[in-house]
Structures are given as C-alpha cells and as structure tokens.
Design an enzyme around this catalytic site. Structure first.
Site, PDB file in Angstrom:
ATOM      1  N   ARG A 269      31.032  41.254  44.970  1.00  0.00           N
ATOM      2  CA  ARG A 269      31.138  41.090  43.523  1.00  0.00           C
ATOM      3  C   ARG A 269      29.740  40.963  42.918  1.00  0.00           C
ATOM      4  O   ARG A 269      28.918  40.189  43.411  1.00  0.00           O
ATOM      5  CB  ARG A 269      31.962  39.845  43.182  1.00  0.00           C
ATOM      6  CG  ARG A 269      33.388  39.914  43.739  1.00  0.00           C
ATOM      7  CD  ARG A 269      34.222  38.726  43.347  1.00  0.00           C
ATOM      8  NE  ARG A 269      35.516  38.760  44.017  1.00  0.00           N
ATOM      9  CZ  ARG A 269      36.470  37.846  43.882  1.00  0.00           C
ATOM     10  NH1 ARG A 269      36.274  36.801  43.083  1.00  0.00           N
ATOM     11  NH2 ARG A 269      37.620  37.951  44.529  1.00  0.00           N
ATOM     12  N   ARG A 284      28.564  30.815  44.804  1.00  0.00           N
ATOM     13  CA  ARG A 284      28.820  32.070  44.092  1.00  0.00           C
ATOM     14  C   ARG A 284      27.905  33.158  44.657  1.00  0.00           C
ATOM     15  O   ARG A 284      26.767  33.311  44.267  1.00  0.00           O
ATOM     16  CB  ARG A 284      28.581  31.881  42.589  1.00  0.00           C
ATOM     17  CG  ARG A 284      29.169  33.002  41.722  1.00  0.00           C
ATOM     18  CD  ARG A 284      28.970  32.699  40.247  1.00  0.00           C
ATOM     19  NE  ARG A 284      29.666  31.488  39.853  1.00  0.00           N
ATOM     20  CZ  ARG A 284      30.949  31.438  39.495  1.00  0.00           C
ATOM     21  NH1 ARG A 284      31.668  32.543  39.470  1.00  0.00           N
ATOM     22  NH2 ARG A 284      31.498  30.289  39.139  1.00  0.00           N
ATOM     23  N   GLU A 356      36.881  25.445  42.804  1.00  0.00           N
ATOM     24  CA  GLU A 356      37.902  26.413  43.225  1.00  0.00           C
ATOM     25  C   GLU A 356      37.620  26.952  44.627  1.00  0.00           C
ATOM     26  O   GLU A 356      36.504  27.324  44.958  1.00  0.00           O
ATOM     27  CB  GLU A 356      37.956  27.586  42.245  1.00  0.00           C
ATOM     28  CG  GLU A 356      38.987  28.640  42.624  1.00  0.00           C
ATOM     29  CD  GLU A 356      38.774  29.966  41.907  1.00  0.00           C
ATOM     30  OE1 GLU A 356      39.252  30.982  42.421  1.00  0.00           O
ATOM     31  OE2 GLU A 356      38.113  29.976  40.851  1.00  0.00           O
ATOM     32  N   SER A 359      43.009  30.840  44.769  1.00  0.00           N
ATOM     33  CA  SER A 359      43.713  31.168  43.529  1.00  0.00           C
ATOM     34  C   SER A 359      44.945  31.981  43.907  1.00  0.00           C
ATOM     35  O   SER A 359      44.831  33.029  44.560  1.00  0.00           O
ATOM     36  CB  SER A 359      42.797  31.978  42.605  1.00  0.00           C
ATOM     37  OG  SER A 359      43.360  32.105  41.322  1.00  0.00           O
ATOM     38  N   ARG A 397      33.358  29.114  50.908  1.00  0.00           N
ATOM     39  CA  ARG A 397      33.544  27.846  50.189  1.00  0.00           C
ATOM     40  C   ARG A 397      34.171  26.794  51.097  1.00  0.00           C
ATOM     41  O   ARG A 397      33.907  25.601  50.949  1.00  0.00           O
ATOM     42  CB  ARG A 397      34.371  28.067  48.926  1.00  0.00           C
ATOM     43  CG  ARG A 397      33.621  28.880  47.885  1.00  0.00           C
ATOM     44  CD  ARG A 397      34.234  28.804  46.510  1.00  0.00           C
ATOM     45  NE  ARG A 397      33.435  29.552  45.542  1.00  0.00           N
ATOM     46  CZ  ARG A 397      33.610  29.509  44.231  1.00  0.00           C
ATOM     47  NH1 ARG A 397      34.560  28.740  43.710  1.00  0.00           N
ATOM     48  NH2 ARG A 397      32.841  30.218  43.431  1.00  0.00           N
TER      49      ARG A 397
END
Length: 433
Positions: A269, A284, A356, A359, A397
């Site tokens: 990403r 991130r 987070e 999801s 994460r």
C-alpha cells in the site's frame, strides 16, 4: 456496486444514506443519463414496433399484388437506425456503469452515523493491560538490538519498510504460521496460495479500483514499452482481492456455500493519504504481511458469518494473551465496499492506547455485482452471493503488540506460550551476548 434498480426506485432514500458516508451522490449526472437511456429505449421500442408493422404491411402488399417499394425501402433503413440506437444505448450504459463504480456501499442501519472515526462505538473489551514496573519502550527500541533494522530497509527501499534478522524474523514467521494453523485446523478455512500481482478487473471486482488507484502499487508487465503496449497490473493491497475474486464470473450451487478461505500474503500500500502518520516503526508500512479470511456465503446468512469472523480474529489475540477491544465503525469511517465493519484494536503499552489490528466487514452483494459472482438457490433462482473479509490478523502489528506487551526490563521479549512450538521451544528472545 449497488443495484441500479434501487436507485431508480428509491433515489432520495439512497442519496440520504450515502450522505452519512460523506458521499455526495451525483444526482444530476445520474438523472440525465437515466433520461437519455429512457429516451433511447423508447425510440428503439417505437422503431422495433414500426419494423414489425412494416413487415406485416409488406406481406399483405405482396399477397395482394399492390406496390410495396416504399415500404421495403423504409424497412431496409431500420437495421441501420436500430444499430445507431444500440450504439447510443451502449454508450449510456457504460457511463452509468462508470458512475456506479464510484458509489460506495450502503451502510447497515445498525451502523453508528458519524463523519469519521470519532463516531465509532466500542462494543466490548477483552483482557487487562499489563502493569509494568520499569520504563516501557516502544517496539522499535525493544527490537532494534534483536534484529529489527529500519536503517537497512530505508537504504534498500526508502521509508516505511522493515528488514528483520534472527529470532525477530523467526517470531514474525511464527505468528503467521500460528494464525494459519488456527484458521485452517479449528475455524474451518481452506488455506490458499494466491498471486501477488493482479489485473485491473480483479482490483475493480473488490472495489479497489477506480476509487483507490492512488493507494495502489502498479506495474507494467513486460518492461518499459509505450503506454498501452501492456496491461497495467497491480500489487495486491490485501489477499481479499485474489481470494474474493476466485469466484468472479461463476454461478455456484447453494450446496457449495459457504466458502471459507484464507491466505498469508504480503500486502502493498502506498499509504497516499497518510503522510506524517505513524512514520516510526511497523505500524504503517508500505509492505506488510497479513493472514486474510474471506467468506462467500448465501445472502440470508451473511451477518451471522460476520460475527463468526470477528470471533475467529478475536481468538488469535486471546491465545496470544493480547488485550484488545472491538468497535463498530461509523458510517463515515467504513471501507468503500463494506455495509458493516467491526475493528479489533490491540493494546500497545508504549502508545498507551488501542490500535487497529483486524477489520472484519460484510460487503453483502456489493462486490458480487462487480464480479458477477452468483449462486443458484434451492428454489432454482439465481442470486448474487454475499462476500465477507477480515484480517486474521495483520502479522506486523501482531509482532508489534507481542514485542511491547511481552517486553522485559533486561531488554528481552518473552515468547507467548502458544508460539513456542513454532519457535523450537524458545521461551525468550534476548540481546546477543
């Protein structure tokens, strides 16, 4: 995409619901295209009716011996006029489809209404954050002496990449293997190996294109030829893309459902909209690993499956002994394709907050309409499948959370008990002597 008939029948209601997603529906553009479509269809029907009438009149004239040259000349001009109308109609339909591809899914009525993540609603918490009797370090400071190297990664690739060595790399791999084993052996998912590069139609099928083009890494396969020589292809931002598209264009049997599949893949990403956010460490990254869960299910049971997927992701964190909370996302914070989303947020001691890590979303038939994925019910009717996706969970994460929650005063990391079989029985990771 949305069912266009819903827009035709309930446009004001749809516009109002989309407004809660911070999306302004292009009403004027849609109504203008719809007016053109109706006009062309009306002209087509009138011309087809005239063609049928001419055919009858020519037949009667021929039987009676009456002259019919004018009738035949008019009839001969009809196919060309119909082809022109069909061309106009095809162009209008393409413009309608392009418009529809820009429209997000409708939120479930249970979703909290709000413009952004400040309107998310916590559902429940699990676990109690650890109390430390020494100064807490973040994952970068803990893991740097153990093999987590951001300087080498920056030299190789730039910012937001990570290079790992030794037992830290081993711990990262152990987490991924543990997650895959849990989902396949206990939760009933079939493990898959997927391509990491896909074409544009595959990205469009799950909603990444055209909405998120700037967030994707693209590659023109075949070298540096002129534009248009080769199809642009994309590195996957999540395994949801190839897993969900595995049923694209298919008509399944209801007995084939549910399909539960999982995969460990790298995810790529560009994080185009996140400059300045989480620039330190692994929170991130441009490249990260994730175990993804996808379900393809009958329409009437998809929300039951959503809640099961949340439980699947929760068990990963529970077995790792990581405190977390579950939140329901607001209408303004949900992903483009989702009708309802639950996020799992893991406790990070160094940040003194939850972040987070998973999801889980129900997309209903939104992706299925884009992909043309359907199933034949027991009643013989063909319906669109419902698609769901969820992180099970983000490996990087999870590594951050393990490092921070299991850090020790001497700079070592205690290996969670559930991971020790994957680490050759190792109980601690410590600095080299």
């Amino acid at each position: 995409m949305l069912d266009i008939n819903l827009l035709r029948k309930q446009l004001p209601e749809v516009i109002a619901r989309l407004k809660t997603r911070n999306f302004d529906f292009p009403e004027k553009e849609f109504l203008a295209l719809e007016a053109d479509r109706k006009q062309v269809q009306s002209e087509t029907e009138e011309l087809q009716s005239r063609r049928n009438s001419l055919s009858k009149k020519i037949g009667i004239a021929k039987k009676s011996g009456a002259p019919c040259e004018d009738l035949m000349a008019e009839a001969a001009s009809v196919p060309k006029k119909l082809a022109e109308l069909e061309g106009r109609l095809s162009d209008i339909r393409k413009k309608l489809e392009a418009l529809m591809l820009r429209v997000p899914n409708l939120p479930n009525e249970a979703c909290p209404i709000g413009p952004d993540d400040r309107s998310n609603v916590e559902q429940w918490r699990w676990g109690t954050p650890r109390t430390f009797d020494f100064p807490i370090k973040d994952h970068v400071d803990v893991a740097a002496p153990l093999g987590m190297d951001f300087d080498t990664a920056a030299k190789l690739s730039g910012s937001r990449f990570c290079f790992m060595r030794g037992e830290i790399a081993h711990l990262h791999r152990a987490l991924a293997q543990f997650m895959l084993d849990l989902h396949t052996r206990k939760h009933g998912y079939t493990e898959c190996y997927t391509p990491y590069i896909v074409n544009a139609s595959t990205m469009q099928g799950t909603g990444q294109l055209p909405k998120f083009a700037e967030d994707l890494y693209s590659a023109r396969i075949g070298g540096y030829e002129e534009e248009g020589e080769h199809e642009l292809q994309y590195l996957i931002p999540t395994a949801e893309v190839p897993l969900t598209n595995s049923v694209a264009g298919k008509v399944l049997k209801e007995s084939d459902l549910p399909i539960k599949i999982t995969a460990l893949t790298p995810c790529f990403r560009s994080e185009a909209g996140s400059y300045g956010r989480d620039t330190r460490g692994m929170i991130r990254q441009h490249q990260f690993a994730k175990v993804e869960m996808v379900r393809i299910v009958p329409a009437e049971h998809s929300y039951d499956h959503l809640h099961e997927m949340v439980k699947n992701a929760e068990e990963v964190l529970q077995l790792l002994g990581l405190p977390y909370r579950v939140i329901m996302l607001s209408t303004g914070d949900m992903g483009f394709s989702s009708a309802q989303t639950f996020d799992l947020e893991v406790w990070l001691p160094a940040q003194n907050t939850y972040r987070e890590i998973s999801s889980c979303s129900n997309c209903l038939d939104f992706q299925a309409r884009r992909m043309g994925a359907r199933y034949k019910g027991k009643d013989g009717k063909v319906r669109y499948v419902h698609t769901l996706n969820g992180s099970g969970v983000a490996v990087g994460r999870a590594l951050v959370a393990v490092i921070e929650n299991y850090q020790n005063a001497d700079g070592s990391i205690t290996v969670p008990e559930v991971l020790r079989p994957y680490m050759g029985g190792l109980e601690k990771i410590g600095p080299a002597a």
